[in-house]
Every structure is written in structure tokens, then in C-alpha cells.
Enzyme design. Structure first.
Site, PDB file in Angstrom:
ATOM      1  N   LYS A  81       0.820  -1.221   0.000  1.00 48.64           N
ATOM      2  CA  LYS A  81       0.000   0.000   0.000  1.00 48.64           C
ATOM      3  C   LYS A  81       0.850   1.266   0.000  1.00 48.64           C
ATOM      4  O   LYS A  81       0.617   2.183  -0.788  1.00 48.64           O
ATOM      5  CB  LYS A  81      -0.937  -0.051   1.210  1.00 48.64           C
ATOM      6  CG  LYS A  81      -2.041   0.961   1.179  1.00 48.64           C
ATOM      7  CD  LYS A  81      -3.133   0.627   2.181  1.00 48.64           C
ATOM      8  CE  LYS A  81      -2.667   0.697   3.616  1.00 48.64           C
ATOM      9  NZ  LYS A  81      -2.050  -0.480   4.165  1.00 48.64           N
ATOM     10  N   THR A  83       4.006   1.522  -0.874  1.00 46.40           N
ATOM     11  CA  THR A  83       4.739   1.526  -2.140  1.00 46.40           C
ATOM     12  C   THR A  83       3.865   2.046  -3.272  1.00 46.40           C
ATOM     13  O   THR A  83       4.320   2.833  -4.120  1.00 46.40           O
ATOM     14  CB  THR A  83       5.239   0.099  -2.460  1.00 46.40           C
ATOM     15  OG1 THR A  83       6.002  -0.385  -1.363  1.00 46.40           O
ATOM     16  CG2 THR A  83       6.098   0.080  -3.706  1.00 46.40           C
ATOM     17  N   ARG A 104       2.095   8.532   6.660  1.00 42.93           N
ATOM     18  CA  ARG A 104       2.337   8.500   8.101  1.00 42.93           C
ATOM     19  C   ARG A 104       3.820   8.244   8.369  1.00 42.93           C
ATOM     20  O   ARG A 104       4.525   7.686   7.533  1.00 42.93           O
ATOM     21  CB  ARG A 104       1.513   7.387   8.755  1.00 42.93           C
ATOM     22  CG  ARG A 104       0.017   7.608   8.702  1.00 42.93           C
ATOM     23  CD  ARG A 104      -0.728   6.400   9.243  1.00 42.93           C
ATOM     24  NE  ARG A 104      -0.454   5.224   8.442  1.00 42.93           N
ATOM     25  CZ  ARG A 104      -0.610   3.959   8.861  1.00 42.93           C
ATOM     26  NH1 ARG A 104      -1.003   3.728  10.089  1.00 42.93           N
ATOM     27  NH2 ARG A 104      -0.351   2.960   8.065  1.00 42.93           N
ATOM     28  N   LYS A 115       8.014  -5.631  10.616  1.00 45.02           N
ATOM     29  CA  LYS A 115       8.173  -5.076   9.281  1.00 45.02           C
ATOM     30  C   LYS A 115       9.611  -4.714   8.940  1.00 45.02           C
ATOM     31  O   LYS A 115      10.063  -4.917   7.820  1.00 45.02           O
ATOM     32  CB  LYS A 115       7.288  -3.838   9.141  1.00 45.02           C
ATOM     33  CG  LYS A 115       5.801  -4.147   9.231  1.00 45.02           C
ATOM     34  CD  LYS A 115       4.959  -2.880   9.274  1.00 45.02           C
ATOM     35  CE  LYS A 115       5.041  -2.140   7.969  1.00 45.02           C
ATOM     36  NZ  LYS A 115       4.119  -0.979   7.943  1.00 45.02           N
ATOM     37  N   ALA A 283      -3.868   1.871  12.426  1.00 48.27           N
ATOM     38  CA  ALA A 283      -5.281   1.796  12.056  1.00 48.27           C
ATOM     39  C   ALA A 283      -6.021   0.679  12.775  1.00 48.27           C
ATOM     40  O   ALA A 283      -7.244   0.687  12.821  1.00 48.27           O
ATOM     41  CB  ALA A 283      -5.420   1.611  10.545  1.00 48.27           C
ATOM     42  N   PHE A 311      -3.588  -0.303   7.153  1.00 46.49           N
ATOM     43  CA  PHE A 311      -4.201  -1.635   7.073  1.00 46.49           C
ATOM     44  C   PHE A 311      -5.291  -1.663   6.007  1.00 46.49           C
ATOM     45  O   PHE A 311      -5.235  -0.930   5.028  1.00 46.49           O
ATOM     46  CB  PHE A 311      -4.693  -2.098   8.439  1.00 46.49           C
ATOM     47  CG  PHE A 311      -3.566  -2.397   9.402  1.00 46.49           C
ATOM     48  CD1 PHE A 311      -2.549  -3.266   9.059  1.00 46.49           C
ATOM     49  CD2 PHE A 311      -3.511  -1.779  10.642  1.00 46.49           C
ATOM     50  CE1 PHE A 311      -1.500  -3.545   9.936  1.00 46.49           C
ATOM     51  CE2 PHE A 311      -2.467  -2.049  11.521  1.00 46.49           C
ATOM     52  CZ  PHE A 311      -1.471  -2.927  11.167  1.00 46.49           C
ATOM     53  N   PHE A 391       3.839  -9.572  -9.074  1.00 50.92           N
ATOM     54  CA  PHE A 391       5.023 -10.361  -8.713  1.00 50.92           C
ATOM     55  C   PHE A 391       5.409 -11.212  -9.916  1.00 50.92           C
ATOM     56  O   PHE A 391       4.577 -11.535 -10.775  1.00 50.92           O
ATOM     57  CB  PHE A 391       4.729 -11.260  -7.507  1.00 50.92           C
ATOM     58  CG  PHE A 391       4.735 -10.550  -6.183  1.00 50.92           C
ATOM     59  CD1 PHE A 391       5.806 -10.681  -5.312  1.00 50.92           C
ATOM     60  CD2 PHE A 391       3.675  -9.749  -5.809  1.00 50.92           C
ATOM     61  CE1 PHE A 391       5.815 -10.025  -4.098  1.00 50.92           C
ATOM     62  CE2 PHE A 391       3.670  -9.089  -4.593  1.00 50.92           C
ATOM     63  CZ  PHE A 391       4.750  -9.223  -3.731  1.00 50.92           C
ATOM     64  N   TRP A 419       7.351  -1.088  -8.011  1.00 52.80           N
ATOM     65  CA  TRP A 419       8.445  -1.564  -7.159  1.00 52.80           C
ATOM     66  C   TRP A 419       9.711  -1.721  -8.004  1.00 52.80           C
ATOM     67  O   TRP A 419      10.798  -1.288  -7.597  1.00 52.80           O
ATOM     68  CB  TRP A 419       8.086  -2.895  -6.500  1.00 52.80           C
ATOM     69  CG  TRP A 419       9.067  -3.310  -5.435  1.00 52.80           C
ATOM     70  CD1 TRP A 419       8.982  -3.104  -4.100  1.00 52.80           C
ATOM     71  CD2 TRP A 419      10.318  -4.001  -5.647  1.00 52.80           C
ATOM     72  NE1 TRP A 419      10.087  -3.606  -3.457  1.00 52.80           N
ATOM     73  CE2 TRP A 419      10.929  -4.165  -4.376  1.00 52.80           C
ATOM     74  CE3 TRP A 419      10.989  -4.488  -6.772  1.00 52.80           C
ATOM     75  CZ2 TRP A 419      12.163  -4.795  -4.205  1.00 52.80           C
ATOM     76  CZ3 TRP A 419      12.219  -5.108  -6.605  1.00 52.80           C
ATOM     77  CH2 TRP A 419      12.791  -5.246  -5.329  1.00 52.80           C
TER      78      TRP A 419
END
Length: 566
Positions: A81, A83, A104, A115, A283, A311, A391, A419
Site C-alpha cells: 500500500k 509503495t 504516516r 516489518k 489503524a 491496514f 510479482f 516496485w
């Protein structure tokens, strides 16, 4: 393949003064923190715009269009999200649309827990990556200090005679630390004799769950910040009347600690797009959005502001709409829901180790989660596009299954490769978002009115967003909600704290469960922030570290550079 950190280090960043100038920010408004970070003073930045539908009053926002990026219910497979928010912002800027990204700030808890970093990934990152992920400009430390100053003043007041009559058994204000530390959830303070204060039960929340964090993210300006801090309820007297931070004369000093933290932070993406990174409530246990101050500043500076909510759309997306936009008078123009084929397969019952294998049937089973989130965002009157992060193991048949599932909803599915490819990999997404904005079809409105009772507001979210059959309110919780209403807080929105992994309160129920019961364990009044928190199921406001935390892999290399963040 290069890691996120290696990609970030290979990038050539521009001096932050150049980024500010390109964004139309006057030099007088920029307070540099080194070469690549700065605080911005909104009072020194002129407003612009005259479209009342988009907050043309400089105090309410600006003339830019606001785009929300949210996602499906998160899985261990990852969705991307943040990214996508960065990639979309880069692509819009590359296409000639003046765009500001609003994110954020990362919390140290997840950085050292699961993470390992929260600044995007690959070629869609904000930088300087290590500094943003760790201490940044000190905002979270200031919030922690303000929170704990109030705690210290509560216990000091009890120690020196308790003139306000605060019942030590009814102190509700908790301490905070920006770290995952489960042993601090419940503690005893004041032990060791009369010189150490009044013994009582206490506990810690992670800083991102502190009401001080929510207040900073929702405050209009410094005056509003101080007033909101004064309204914080720290506990109650024996007769049930509230004691506030203003009663303790703590709010002025708290505001002084937060003066610099209130200023939005400016950084840049690897491709040179400006990004405002400010505030960081989770969140699942808080309202999950960056600061109103940063969002409004972005709307004053740019034609499009791309912002993220934490989230899944049932958590951050719902709270963005029902809390942030309601309280700040914001009206988003479009919504992006982020997903991956791998995550949809997990929602379809595939184990993480098997995600590299084609499984169209699993995609069809799991895509119901995506459908539900898209339907929910449309209930707020928002036009939606799906960003499907690609991917290398994904197949055309799996993509076709997602498109087939979204066709009845009339929702476009766009494959994204930002990405790996940066702005070029989100060019189609930028086209789709620009089209939604230009069509002007947004009819934004929260899903419940201010006049509903607090119980009915919780029921509305549970039924319309979570698809629950009912909400379980223990008698003590119902009584507490009635007391909030009697005290004059019946009009405020509700902030539901629950697991991020499911529409239900059970993290094991993946996909799109319905007909379940949402159990409300406790409710808390955040009088300064302006909402009521409903804690559901087993969600914790102080997370713990996993068995193998990311901290085990973070360190310094031979040149003194940080490694292990990803």
C-alpha cells in the site's frame, strides 16, 4: 536482486531546499533538518484555490483533489500500500500533474518487530530511508514525552495531596513508549514507600495508540492542539466526574513539547517527488491516518494529493472517511484499493509456502475480500480503481480471474510494477486515477450521522463494513457509552480497534466472512481527539515482539552504516 536499502542508497537525493522550491514552498517556511529533511511552517505558505467542493478556504485544505490509497485485509504475502502511494505520486508527477504525497511516519515498534521499515519499497520509496524509519525529526519522541509528562503530573498530583479528588482506582490515563513491549501492558507504579507516590495499577500503550498522537494528527493549529490536550480525561473522582489535563494544568507544557512536532515534515521520493510524512497512528488500534495539517498543506500546494490509510479499507479506509474527513471537512475525489494475487491466494486458503504456484481457483476464492473492500469504499460515495501489484510468479490466468471478479462491480483493475520500474510502473494507475478525478463522480459522505447513539454508530460500522450480524455489548460497556453521551460526547465518531487480518474480530477468518458477532470488550473516551474507541476481541494497544524480531537483523556495517532495514 537489490534490497530496498541498497536501492535507496544508490539513489541521488536532491537538497531539500530544491524539493521545497519545486513544490512552491517559500524558503521562509522551510526549517531544514540536515540536507534531506525539513519541517514546514504552514503559516508561512500562501493558500490558493477557489473550489468550495475541495476545501478552497486555506484553513480547510486548498484546491487540490484528494486521493485515498487503501487496501485489502493484510496478509503475510504483502500488498504494498505505501509503495503504491509513492509509485502513484511519482507517476502523476512524471505525467505533469502537480502531486504531493502524504504518508504516516513509521513507528519504531514495527521497525524492530515484524516489518523492519515502512518507507515503501524498491524504486517507490521515500528517503532518507534509514532516518525516516528510525528517529526522523523526533516527532514520536515529542509525543511520547508529552504523554508521559501528563502521567507524571497525574501521579505527582496524587502524591501532593490530591486536591482535585482524583480516585487512584479510576485513573484511566496510561503511559506510552514507541516500542513493542508486552511486559509493560499492565504494571504497578508507586512501589517502594511513601516517598515514591501512591501505589496503583498502570500500564503502557505504544505511542501510536496514545491519544496525544491522535490529537496531533487531528489538530487544526497550535491553539487547537493546546485546547484538545486540555480536554484529555485522565480519570474520575469517586462521584464519577471527570478530571482533565487542564484541571492538572498540564496541557500548556504538553503543547510546548509538541510545538515543533506539529509542523509537517518534508522529504522526497527516490524520483524527486515531494512527500509530507507526518503523524502515525496505527489503524487497528487508532484512526490510522497522517495529520490533517499535512494533508491540508498538500491540498494547498498541489493539484492532487495522494494519501494512505493504514491496514485494510475496513480499518484505515473507514476511519479516514468517518473520522478524519468528517472532523477536518475533507472530501476525497477517488480511492485506490491495493491487492496482490499472492495475498488473494492466501485469502483463498493457500499456505504462504505455496504462493509461487499458479492457483486460479484460490484467486477466485480469495478475491471476495477485494470485492468487499471495493463495495465498502463505494458506500462512502467514492469511485474506485484496483491497483494489482505484480510479482514475477503471477500468471495471466490469475490476473484474468481478478478482472473477471471485478467486472460486475464496474471497477478497473490496473497491473502495477512500480516496485521494479518506479513511476513508469504506475503510469497506467495514474491514468486511471486522473480519469476518476476528471469524471467528478465522487459523492462523498460518512456512513453514519452525528445524531446516532454511540452504540448505533458502532453497529452501523459492524453491519455495513464488517458485515456482522450483531454487536455484543456487555452491560458495563453499554452503561459506559450512556455515560459518555450524558457527558455531552454522543455526537462524536467511533474508532473501532480490532484485528487487521479479518473483517471479523477473529484473525483466522480470512476472505469475506459475514453473519459474525463483533464483541466489544471495552470503550474509551478520547475527549481531546474527539472520538470514542471501541476495543473489540483480543486486539492489544501494546503489541509484543515476534519470536524472531526484525531487531535481530538490524545493525551497523564496517563503515558504520545501518543495515537490516527493509
Amino acid at each position: 536482486m537489490a534490497t530496498d536499502l541498497e536501492i535507496a542508497r544508490a539513489a541521488t537525493l536532491r537538497p531539500i531546499a530544491d524539493i521545497a522550491a519545486r513544490a512552491g514552498i517559500p524558503e521562509a517556511a522551510v526549517e531544514p533538518f540536515g540536507r534531506f529533511k525539513a519541517k514546514l511552517d504552514p503559516a508561512r505558505i500562501p493558500g490558493r484555490g477557489s473550489d468550495p467542493g475541495r476545501g478552497s478556504d486555506p484553513g480547510r485544505g486548498g484546491s487540490g483533489a484528494l486521493v485515498l490509497v487503501t487496501g485489502i485485509s493484510p496478509t503475510a504475502a504483502g500488498e504494498g500500500k505505501t509503495t503504491t502511494t509513492i509509485g502513484l505520486g511519482d507517476a502523476l508527477n512524471a505525467g505533469g500533474t502537480r502531486t504531493m504525497i502524504c504518508l504516516r511516519e513509521p513507528s519504531l515498534g514495527p521497525c524492530f518487530g515484524v516489518k523492519g521499515g515502512a518507507t515503501g519499497g524498491g524504486r517507490a520509496q521515500v528517503a532518507p530511508m534509514e532516518e525516516i524509519n528510525l528517529h526522523f525529526t523526533g516527532d514520536f519522541h515529542a509525543i511520547t514525552s508529552a504523554n508521559n509528562l501528563l502521567s507524571a503530573m497525574v501521579d505527582n498530583h496524587l502524591h501532593w495531596g490530591n486536591a482535585l479528588g482524583l480516585d487512584p482506582r479510576r485513573v484511566s490515563w496510561r503511559r506510552a513508549v514507541d516500542m513493542n513491549d508486552r511486559v509493560l501492558r499492565d504494571v504497578l507504579v508507586g512501589l517502594g514507600g511513601v516517598g515514591n507516590g501512591i501505589p496503583r495499577e498502570d500500564g503502557f500503550d505504544i505511542t501510536v495508540a496514545s491519544e496525544v498522537m491522535a490529537i496531533l494528527c487531528l489538530a487544526e493549529d497550535l491553539a487547537d492542539l493546546q485546547a484538545r490536550l486540555g480536554r484529555i480525561i485522565v480519570g474520575h473522582r469517586r462521584d464519577g466526574t471527570a478530571v482533565t489535563a487542564a484541571d492538572l494544568k498540564a496541557h500548556g507544557a504538553m503543547a510546548a513539547l509538541l510545538r515543533e512536532a506539529m509542523l509537517p515534515n518534508l522529504v522526497q521520493t527516490l524520483e524527486g517527488s515531494p512527500a509530507l510524512v507526518h503523524g502515525g497512528p496505527f489503524a487497528n488500534i487508532a484512526h490510522g491516518c497522517n495529520s490533517v495539517a499535512a494533508t491540508r498543506l498538500g491540498l494547498r500546494l498541489a493539484d492532487v494529493v495522494v494519501t494512505e490509510a493504514g491496514f485494510g479499507a475496513d480499518l484505515g479506509g473507514e476511519k479516514f472517511c468517518d473520522i478524519k474527513c468528517r472532523l477536518a471537512g475533507l472530501s476525497p475525489a477517488a480511492c485506490v484499493v491495493v491487492a496482490t494475487v499472492r495475498a488473494l491466494k492466501m485469502h483463498g486458503g493457500v499456505a504462504r509456502a505455496e504462493l509461487d504456484r499458479e492457483d486460479v481457483a484460490a484467486v477466485r476464492r480469495g478475491v471476495v475480500n477485494l470485492q468487499r473492500h471495493v463495495e465498502n469504499m463505494r458506500r462512502f460515495g467514492l469511485p474506485v480503481v484496483v491497483a494489482l501489484n505484480r510479482f514475477t510468479t503471477d500468471t495471466e490466468a490469475e490476473f484474468a480471474a481478478v478482472r473477471e471478479a471485478m467486472a460486475p462491480l464496474g471497477t478497473e483493475v490496473v497491473l502495477c510494477t512500480h516496485w521494479a520500474d518506479g513511476a513508469a510502473g504506475a503510469a497506467e494507475l495514474a491514468r486511471a486515477v486522473t480519469g476518476l478525478i476528471a469524471a467528478g463522480e465522487a459523492r462523498f459522505a460518512p456512513i453514519y450521522g452525528d445524531d446516532l447513539s454511540l452504540e448505533e454508530k458502532i453497529r452501523t460500522v459492524a453491519r455495513r463494513i464488517y458485515r456482522a450480524a450483531e454487536v455484543s455489548f456487555p452491560p458495563s460497556v453499554s452503561a459506559r457509552l450512556r455515560r459518555f453521551e450524558e457527558a455531552g460526547f454522543g455526537h462524536v465518531p467511533v474508532c473501532i480497534a480490532k484485528t487487521q487480518y479479518s473483517f471479523s474480530a477473529d484473525p483466522a477468518l480470512l476472505g469475506a466472512p459475514s453473519g459474525h458477532v463483533l464483541p466489544v470488550r471495552e470503550v474509551r473516551l478520547s475527549a481531546g481527539a474527539g472520538f470514542v474507541v471501541a476495543v473489540c476481541g483480543e486486539v492489544m494497544t501494546m503489541p509484543g515482539l515476534p519470536r524472531s524480531p526484525a531487531a535481530e537483523r538490524i545493525g551497523l556495517d564496517a563503515e558504520g552504516r545501518i543495515e537490516g532495514l527493509f
